[in-house]
Design a protein around this motif. Structure first.
Motif, PDB file in Angstrom:
ATOM      1  N   ARG A 139      -1.331  13.565 103.536  1.00 45.05           N
ATOM      2  CA  ARG A 139      -0.610  14.788 103.894  1.00 45.05           C
ATOM      3  C   ARG A 139      -1.266  16.017 103.287  1.00 45.05           C
ATOM      4  N   ARG A 140      -1.755  15.885 102.026  1.00 40.71           N
ATOM      5  CA  ARG A 140      -2.437  17.032 101.401  1.00 40.71           C
ATOM      6  C   ARG A 140      -3.714  17.379 102.169  1.00 40.71           C
ATOM      7  N   ARG A 141      -4.459  16.363 102.553  1.00 39.03           N
ATOM      8  CA  ARG A 141      -5.702  16.596 103.286  1.00 39.03           C
ATOM      9  C   ARG A 141      -5.418  17.231 104.642  1.00 39.03           C
ATOM     10  N   ILE A 142      -4.401  16.738 105.335  1.00 33.55           N
ATOM     11  CA  ILE A 142      -4.063  17.285 106.656  1.00 33.55           C
ATOM     12  C   ILE A 142      -3.532  18.710 106.521  1.00 33.55           C
ATOM     13  N   ARG A 143      -2.738  18.954 105.479  1.00 32.97           N
ATOM     14  CA  ARG A 143      -2.208  20.312 105.274  1.00 32.97           C
ATOM     15  C   ARG A 143      -3.340  21.303 105.020  1.00 32.97           C
ATOM     16  N   GLN A 144      -4.331  20.883 104.235  1.00 27.34           N
ATOM     17  CA  GLN A 144      -5.465  21.763 103.962  1.00 27.34           C
ATOM     18  C   GLN A 144      -6.196  22.119 105.266  1.00 27.34           C
ATOM     19  N   HIS A 145      -6.376  21.109 106.106  1.00 27.22           N
ATOM     20  CA  HIS A 145      -7.023  21.351 107.393  1.00 27.22           C
ATOM     21  C   HIS A 145      -6.163  22.278 108.255  1.00 27.22           C
ATOM     22  N   LEU A 146      -4.850  22.095 108.215  1.00 28.19           N
ATOM     23  CA  LEU A 146      -3.941  22.941 108.993  1.00 28.19           C
ATOM     24  C   LEU A 146      -4.045  24.397 108.540  1.00 28.19           C
ATOM     25  N   GLU A 147      -4.120  24.622 107.240  1.00 31.39           N
ATOM     26  CA  GLU A 147      -4.234  25.987 106.735  1.00 31.39           C
ATOM     27  C   GLU A 147      -5.555  26.627 107.180  1.00 31.39           C
ATOM     28  N   GLY A 192       3.673  27.118 119.362  1.00 26.68           N
ATOM     29  CA  GLY A 192       2.284  27.035 118.954  1.00 26.68           C
ATOM     30  C   GLY A 192       1.784  28.339 118.402  1.00 26.68           C
ATOM     31  N   ARG A 193       2.654  29.199 117.830  1.00 23.95           N
ATOM     32  CA  ARG A 193       2.236  30.466 117.259  1.00 23.95           C
ATOM     33  C   ARG A 193       2.578  30.480 115.770  1.00 23.95           C
ATOM     34  N   PRO A 194       1.585  30.221 114.909  1.00 25.92           N
ATOM     35  CA  PRO A 194       1.887  30.088 113.503  1.00 25.92           C
ATOM     36  C   PRO A 194       2.139  31.401 112.792  1.00 25.92           C
ATOM     37  N   PHE A 195       1.910  32.547 113.435  1.00 23.25           N
ATOM     38  CA  PHE A 195       2.083  33.810 112.759  1.00 23.25           C
ATOM     39  C   PHE A 195       3.128  34.662 113.464  1.00 23.25           C
ATOM     40  N   GLY A 196       3.643  35.612 112.722  1.00 23.79           N
ATOM     41  CA  GLY A 196       4.604  36.552 113.280  1.00 23.79           C
ATOM     42  C   GLY A 196       6.020  36.035 113.151  1.00 23.79           C
ATOM     43  N   ARG A 197       6.958  36.977 113.109  1.00 25.07           N
ATOM     44  CA  ARG A 197       8.373  36.619 113.043  1.00 25.07           C
ATOM     45  C   ARG A 197       9.120  37.559 113.958  1.00 25.07           C
ATOM     46  N   PRO A 198      10.290  37.166 114.428  1.00 24.15           N
ATOM     47  CA  PRO A 198      11.039  38.038 115.323  1.00 24.15           C
ATOM     48  C   PRO A 198      11.248  39.403 114.696  1.00 24.15           C
ATOM     49  N   GLY A 199      10.844  40.439 115.432  1.00 24.89           N
ATOM     50  CA  GLY A 199      11.021  41.795 114.945  1.00 24.89           C
ATOM     51  C   GLY A 199       9.878  42.283 114.096  1.00 24.89           C
ATOM     52  N   GLY A 200       8.951  41.428 113.684  1.00 23.47           N
ATOM     53  CA  GLY A 200       7.839  41.843 112.843  1.00 23.47           C
ATOM     54  C   GLY A 200       6.577  41.967 113.650  1.00 23.47           C
ATOM     55  N   PRO A 201       5.508  42.565 113.063  1.00 23.88           N
ATOM     56  CA  PRO A 201       4.251  42.704 113.800  1.00 23.88           C
ATOM     57  C   PRO A 201       3.722  41.356 114.239  1.00 23.88           C
ATOM     58  N   GLY A 202       3.446  41.234 115.508  1.00 27.95           N
ATOM     59  CA  GLY A 202       2.925  39.982 116.026  1.00 27.95           C
ATOM     60  C   GLY A 202       4.005  38.984 116.376  1.00 27.95           C
TER      61      GLY A 202
END
Length: 208
Positions: free
Chosen positions: A122-130, A1-11
């Motif tokens: 899907r486009r509408r849901i993706r926009q909401h997800l962003e 549930g963490r949409p940001f950050g990557r292993p080894g990167g900030p966050g």
């Protein structure tokens, strides 16, 4: 549930902002082993601040208690952390609550996207997800800005103390020399301690 950050990167999980950088991972206590007096405050906190998650988990408990226990084993430490933050710093705690609420909504939105039957949905849901991901990003940025301000205040305090100590250098040196000279004379057979003092021989003198 963490949409940001990557292993080894900030966050990310291994990066400077990630939880693994701050403390080693500790295996959480299984929810089934948590005493009832400890469970109730967590459940009440969830019911108050995360009502949708609470209702979902209660439904899961009725359907599949094993999965419910597994989910709560993972969620309970997060709830405790937020509860502690609320007690110590309500503003930080409120941001953590908001961030966790958004993560729950993100998880549900991803599930909706996977169930969508046409491209328009899907486009509408993706926009909401962003939009949700943007809100999570802003919450985390605000929390990190708070941490930076706290570190800056602490650094300023330490610099002030260091400056004051430098101004008082001659007086502090004289005081230290006086303290050393005023100590009792070493006893015969005594052992000098690391700070210049004398420690009598014998096992009773060993530090605890």
């Amino acid at each position: 549930g963490r949409p940001f950050g990557r292993p080894g990167g900030p966050g990310g999980p291994g990066g400077p902002g990630g939880p693994e950088f701050q403390r080693p991972p500790i295996r959480p206590r299984p929810w089934g082993e948590v005493p009832e007096p400890e469970r109730r405050p967590i459940e009440r906190f969830m019911e108050e601040h995360f009502p949708r998650m609470y209702v979902e988990l209660q439904g899961l408990k009725d359907r599949d208690e094993i999965r419910y226990v597994r989910r709560m084993t993972h969620i309970a430490p997060q709830m405790r952390q937020i509860m502690e933050a609320m007690r110590a710093d309500p503003q930080r705690g409120a941001l953590m609550i908001r961030e966790r609420q958004l993560e729950f909504e993100i998880r549900q939105t991803v599930a909706q996207y996977r169930k969508a039957e046409d491209d328009s949905a899907r486009r509408r849901i993706r926009q909401h997800l962003e939009e949700l991901c943007g809100k999570v990003f802003d919450c985390r940025s605000e929390r990190r800005q708070m941490e930076v301000r706290e570190l800056e205040a602490r650094l300023s305090e330490l610099q002030s103390r260091l400056s004051e100590s430098e101004k008082m250098r001659p007086a502090l040196i004289r005081q230290r020399a006086s303290e050393l000279l005023e100590r009792p004379a070493p006893q015969p057979g005594g052992e000098e301690g690391p700070d210049g003092g004398v420690r009598p021989d014998g096992p009773e003198s060993e530090p605890d």
